[in-house]
Design a protein around this motif. Structure first.
Motif, short mmCIF file in Angstrom:
data_model
loop_
_atom_site.label_atom_id
_atom_site.label_comp_id
_atom_site.label_asym_id
_atom_site.label_seq_id
_atom_site.Cartn_x
_atom_site.Cartn_y
_atom_site.Cartn_z
N SER A 96 0.85 -1.18 0.00
CA SER A 96 0.00 0.00 0.00
C SER A 96 0.89 1.24 0.00
O SER A 96 2.00 1.22 0.54
CB SER A 96 -0.91 0.02 1.23
N PHE A 97 0.40 2.31 -0.62
CA PHE A 97 1.20 3.53 -0.72
C PHE A 97 0.29 4.74 -0.82
O PHE A 97 -0.71 4.72 -1.53
CB PHE A 97 2.11 3.47 -1.96
N THR A 98 0.66 5.79 -0.09
CA THR A 98 0.02 7.10 -0.24
C THR A 98 1.10 8.16 -0.24
O THR A 98 2.17 7.97 0.33
CB THR A 98 -0.95 7.40 0.93
N TYR A 99 0.83 9.24 -0.91
CA TYR A 99 1.77 10.36 -0.90
C TYR A 99 1.64 11.11 0.42
O TYR A 99 0.53 11.23 0.97
CB TYR A 99 1.51 11.31 -2.06
N PRO A 100 2.75 11.65 0.96
CA PRO A 100 2.67 12.36 2.23
C PRO A 100 1.74 13.58 2.18
O PRO A 100 1.11 13.92 3.17
CB PRO A 100 4.12 12.80 2.50
N PRO A 106 -5.24 6.87 -1.28
CA PRO A 106 -4.26 5.81 -1.55
C PRO A 106 -3.96 5.70 -3.04
O PRO A 106 -4.85 5.77 -3.87
CB PRO A 106 -4.93 4.54 -1.03
N VAL A 107 -2.68 5.52 -3.35
CA VAL A 107 -2.26 5.29 -4.72
C VAL A 107 -2.28 3.78 -4.99
O VAL A 107 -2.75 3.34 -6.03
CB VAL A 107 -0.86 5.88 -4.97
N VAL A 113 2.05 -8.53 -6.11
CA VAL A 113 2.88 -8.61 -7.31
C VAL A 113 3.75 -9.86 -7.22
O VAL A 113 4.74 -9.87 -6.50
CB VAL A 113 3.77 -7.35 -7.47
N PRO A 114 3.38 -10.93 -7.94
CA PRO A 114 4.23 -12.11 -7.95
C PRO A 114 5.35 -11.96 -8.98
O PRO A 114 5.13 -11.45 -10.07
CB PRO A 114 3.27 -13.23 -8.35
N VAL A 115 6.56 -12.40 -8.63
CA VAL A 115 7.70 -12.37 -9.54
C VAL A 115 8.24 -13.79 -9.60
O VAL A 115 8.73 -14.32 -8.61
CB VAL A 115 8.79 -11.39 -9.05
N ARG A 116 8.12 -14.40 -10.78
CA ARG A 116 8.58 -15.78 -10.94
C ARG A 116 10.10 -15.83 -11.04
O ARG A 116 10.76 -14.85 -11.37
CB ARG A 116 7.95 -16.37 -12.19
#
Length: 134
Positions: A96-100, A106-107, A113-116
């Motif tokens: 999760s991410f939001t700008y200060p 929320p962005v 995000v899976p990375v094989r």
């Protein structure tokens, strides 16, 4: 407001020109040609000032862009560990991410995000290195 003043100026010229036409000091053709020439010049000046404003806006945007490009990052971007051979799968879970400046908007919210294995391809763009996930 400027549109109102423009229409008022046209009305005044037509009124004064009409009085000159009724007195016989001016012909209707000369008044018409003067109005056409005056409107053509007025529109040309309006376009010139509009383009000037657009250039000033572009100049301000380019100055801001160069300020951002010249900015020194707060995070150290040199050094660090390099993963030479990735032998396991990786997953970013509940990211999760939001700008200060906007903590209520929320962005990213609970992103997965899976990375094989062996699927991360390092790349380099203008702004620095990044990774492309496949």
């Amino acid at each position: 407001m400027t549109s109102l003043l423009g229409w008022a100026a046209i009305l005044c010229v037509l009124w004064y020109g009409g009085t000159l036409v009724t007195r016989g000091s001016l012909s209707a053709g000369v008044l018409t040609s003067f109005m056409i020439y005056a409107l053509t010049v007025a529109v040309a000046f309006g376009i010139i000032f509009s383009v000037y404003g657009d250039f000033m806006q572009a100049l301000g945007a380019s100055l801001r862009l160069f300020d951002l490009l010249d900015r020194v990052p707060e995070i150290n971007t040199t050094g660090g560990d390099v993963i030479k051979d990735m032998r396991a799968d990786l997953a970013l879970v509940d990211v999760s991410f939001t700008y200060p400046s906007r903590p209520d908007t929320p962005v990213l919210r609970n992103v997965y995000v899976p990375v094989r294995q062996r699927c991360v391809q390092p790349s380099a763009f203008i702004w620095g290195p990044c990774a492309v996930f496949c």
